[in-house]
Design an enzyme around this catalytic site. Structure first.
Site, PDB file in Angstrom:
ATOM      1  N   HIS A 248       0.840  -1.204   0.000  1.00 32.59           N
ATOM      2  CA  HIS A 248       0.000   0.000   0.000  1.00 32.59           C
ATOM      3  C   HIS A 248       0.878   1.257   0.000  1.00 32.59           C
ATOM      4  O   HIS A 248       0.621   2.201  -0.735  1.00 32.59           O
ATOM      5  CB  HIS A 248      -0.892   0.044   1.254  1.00 32.59           C
TER       6      HIS A 248
ATOM      7  N   LYS B 160     -15.493  -7.103   6.055  1.00 33.02           N
ATOM      8  CA  LYS B 160     -14.444  -7.918   6.681  1.00 33.02           C
ATOM      9  C   LYS B 160     -14.563  -7.755   8.192  1.00 33.02           C
ATOM     10  O   LYS B 160     -15.227  -6.854   8.667  1.00 33.02           O
ATOM     11  CB  LYS B 160     -13.064  -7.445   6.217  1.00 33.02           C
TER      12      LYS B 160
ATOM     13  N   ARG C  40      -2.649  -6.319  -8.306  1.00 34.09           N
ATOM     14  CA  ARG C  40      -1.507  -7.189  -8.050  1.00 34.09           C
ATOM     15  C   ARG C  40      -1.410  -8.296  -9.081  1.00 34.09           C
ATOM     16  O   ARG C  40      -0.392  -8.498  -9.704  1.00 34.09           O
ATOM     17  CB  ARG C  40      -1.599  -7.787  -6.645  1.00 34.09           C
TER      18      ARG C  40
ATOM     19  N   SER D 134      -2.914  -8.121   3.306  1.00 37.99           N
ATOM     20  CA  SER D 134      -2.990  -7.900   4.754  1.00 37.99           C
ATOM     21  C   SER D 134      -3.267  -9.215   5.475  1.00 37.99           C
ATOM     22  O   SER D 134      -2.706  -9.490   6.543  1.00 37.99           O
ATOM     23  CB  SER D 134      -4.083  -6.874   5.072  1.00 37.99           C
TER      24      SER D 134
HETATM   25  N1  COA Z   1      -0.093  -4.255  -1.945  1.00 41.57           N
HETATM   26  C1  COA Z   1      -0.336  -5.214  -1.069  1.00 41.57           C
HETATM   27  N2  COA Z   1      -1.555  -5.635  -0.754  1.00 41.57           N
HETATM   28  C2  COA Z   1      -2.580  -5.051  -1.349  1.00 41.57           C
HETATM   29  C3  COA Z   1      -2.412  -4.038  -2.294  1.00 41.57           C
HETATM   30  C4  COA Z   1      -1.088  -3.634  -2.579  1.00 41.57           C
HETATM   31  N3  COA Z   1      -0.826  -2.667  -3.461  1.00 41.57           N
HETATM   32  N4  COA Z   1      -3.615  -3.657  -2.732  1.00 41.57           N
HETATM   33  C5  COA Z   1      -4.507  -4.407  -2.092  1.00 41.57           C
HETATM   34  N5  COA Z   1      -3.891  -5.246  -1.254  1.00 41.57           N
HETATM   35  C6  COA Z   1      -4.501  -6.251  -0.392  1.00 41.57           C
HETATM   36  C7  COA Z   1      -5.248  -5.648   0.733  1.00 41.57           C
HETATM   37  O1  COA Z   1      -4.440  -5.536   1.867  1.00 41.57           O
HETATM   38  C8  COA Z   1      -6.370  -6.631   0.937  1.00 41.57           C
HETATM   39  O2  COA Z   1      -5.925  -7.692   1.731  1.00 41.57           O
HETATM   40  P1  COA Z   1      -6.959  -8.513   2.595  1.00 41.57           P
HETATM   41  O3  COA Z   1      -8.084  -8.964   1.697  1.00 41.57           O
HETATM   42  O4  COA Z   1      -6.125  -9.604   3.076  1.00 41.57           O
HETATM   43  O5  COA Z   1      -7.456  -7.583   3.661  1.00 41.57           O
HETATM   44  C9  COA Z   1      -6.628  -7.219  -0.418  1.00 41.57           C
HETATM   45  O6  COA Z   1      -5.469  -6.929  -1.170  1.00 41.57           O
HETATM   46  C10 COA Z   1      -7.805  -6.650  -1.090  1.00 41.57           C
HETATM   47  O7  COA Z   1      -7.643  -5.288  -1.048  1.00 41.57           O
HETATM   48  P2  COA Z   1      -8.727  -4.335  -1.577  1.00 41.57           P
HETATM   49  O8  COA Z   1      -9.295  -4.822  -2.833  1.00 41.57           O
HETATM   50  O9  COA Z   1      -8.122  -2.996  -1.579  1.00 41.57           O
HETATM   51  O10 COA Z   1      -9.865  -4.488  -0.542  1.00 41.57           O
HETATM   52  P3  COA Z   1     -10.055  -3.667   0.666  1.00 41.57           P
HETATM   53  O11 COA Z   1     -10.865  -4.474   1.591  1.00 41.57           O
HETATM   54  O12 COA Z   1      -8.784  -3.188   1.237  1.00 41.57           O
HETATM   55  O13 COA Z   1     -10.905  -2.400   0.115  1.00 41.57           O
HETATM   56  C11 COA Z   1     -12.903  -1.160  -0.412  1.00 41.57           C
HETATM   57  C12 COA Z   1     -12.183  -2.520  -0.441  1.00 41.57           C
HETATM   58  C13 COA Z   1     -12.799  -0.489   0.922  1.00 41.57           C
HETATM   59  C14 COA Z   1     -12.286  -0.270  -1.456  1.00 41.57           C
HETATM   60  C15 COA Z   1     -14.391  -1.426  -0.764  1.00 41.57           C
HETATM   61  O14 COA Z   1     -14.872  -2.442   0.057  1.00 41.57           O
HETATM   62  C16 COA Z   1     -15.239  -0.192  -0.584  1.00 41.57           C
HETATM   63  O15 COA Z   1     -15.209   0.714  -1.387  1.00 41.57           O
HETATM   64  N6  COA Z   1     -16.047  -0.176   0.511  1.00 41.57           N
HETATM   65  C17 COA Z   1     -16.934   0.928   0.821  1.00 41.57           C
HETATM   66  C18 COA Z   1     -18.381   0.542   0.555  1.00 41.57           C
HETATM   67  C19 COA Z   1     -18.725   0.636  -0.903  1.00 41.57           C
HETATM   68  O16 COA Z   1     -18.651   1.677  -1.522  1.00 41.57           O
HETATM   69  N7  COA Z   1     -19.140  -0.499  -1.461  1.00 41.57           N
HETATM   70  C20 COA Z   1     -19.507  -0.589  -2.851  1.00 41.57           C
HETATM   71  C21 COA Z   1     -18.281  -0.863  -3.685  1.00 41.57           C
HETATM   72  S1  COA Z   1     -18.750  -1.108  -5.363  1.00 41.57           S
END
Ligand code: COA
Length: 170
Positions: A22, A46, A95, A133
């Site tokens: 990140h 989550k 990724r 994560s």
């Molecule tokens: N390097 C390392 N790890 C990474 C990464 C990077 N560059 N980018 C993402 N990851 C990891 C994250 O740590 C996460 O790990 P985890 O699943 O073990 O926790 C995984 O990849 C998925 O990440 P991501 O896709 O970014 O999911 P997220 O849970 O962190 O974020 C939101 C998702 C918050 C963007 C999304 O749920 C959201 O927008 N929520 C708000 C409600 C909403 O609007 N919903 C409608 C969406 S259409």
């Protein structure tokens, strides 16, 4: 553009916890945007290890000397947060191919919710391709070495969290 006339991107995520993947993406965002607002989501479906306040605090600590990064928690829809911040760019990292389908779905839904906003995808640096994560938490919980995968302040918090859990199991 944000309300200030600067190019601002929101980088949303759960950040449970913030990883070096990140951090790398946020810093690369500075090449394209004047600033990056890290949006820490309260509602992601989550069951986070760290509280919302802790997740925000971890980002604050890491970027304390980098004024181009800011951090705020948000609840509800990401696109409502973007509207509230008058921000039309969302930054996301990709990724592997496996990320693509989920990102595609989310990107299309977000565009439907806020047609004026654009999602910008950056390929993650190869060094962080395999981390998430969740995998970092799994390794840390079992006493494995996570040095270099998360910022040092995050590593300390993870160790402390699992130490507390071992001493006070639920
Ligand atoms: N390097 C390392 N790890 C990474 C990464 C990077 N560059 N980018 C993402 N990851 C990891 C994250 O740590 C996460 O790990 P985890 O699943 O073990 O926790 C995984 O990849 C998925 O990440 P991501 O896709 O970014 O999911 P997220 O849970 O962190 O974020 C939101 C998702 C918050 C963007 C999304 O749920 C959201 O927008 N929520 C708000 C409600 C909403 O609007 N919903 C409608 C969406 S259409």
């Amino acid at each position: 553009m944000g309300a200030s006339g600067k190019r601002i991107a929101i980088y949303p995520g759960t950040f449970d916890p913030l990883t070096n993947g990140h951090v790398s993406l946020i810093r690369r965002g500075f090449d394209v945007f004047d600033s990056v607002l890290v949006g820490v989501a309260a509602d992601t479906g989550k069951n986070p290890l760290f509280s919302l306040e802790e997740r925000v605090q971890m980002v604050k600590e890491v970027f304390a000397r980098e004024p181009r990064a800011s951090v705020e928690p948000f609840s509800g829809l990401l696109m409502d947060f973007a509207r509230q911040k008058k921000c039309k760019a969302i930054l996301r990292g990709l990724r592997a191919v496996s990320d693509f389908e989920y990102e595609f779905q989310m990107g299309l839904m977000n565009r439907r919710l806020h047609p004026g906003a654009q999602t910008i995808y950056m390929m993650t640096d190869y060094k962080w391709l395999y981390i998430s994560s969740t995998i970092i938490k799994n390794v840390a919980e079992l006493g494995g070495d996570i040095r270099g995968l998360v910022p040092e302040s995050v590593e300390r918090r993870l160790m402390e969290k699992y130490r507390q859990r071992r001493e006070n199991p639920l």
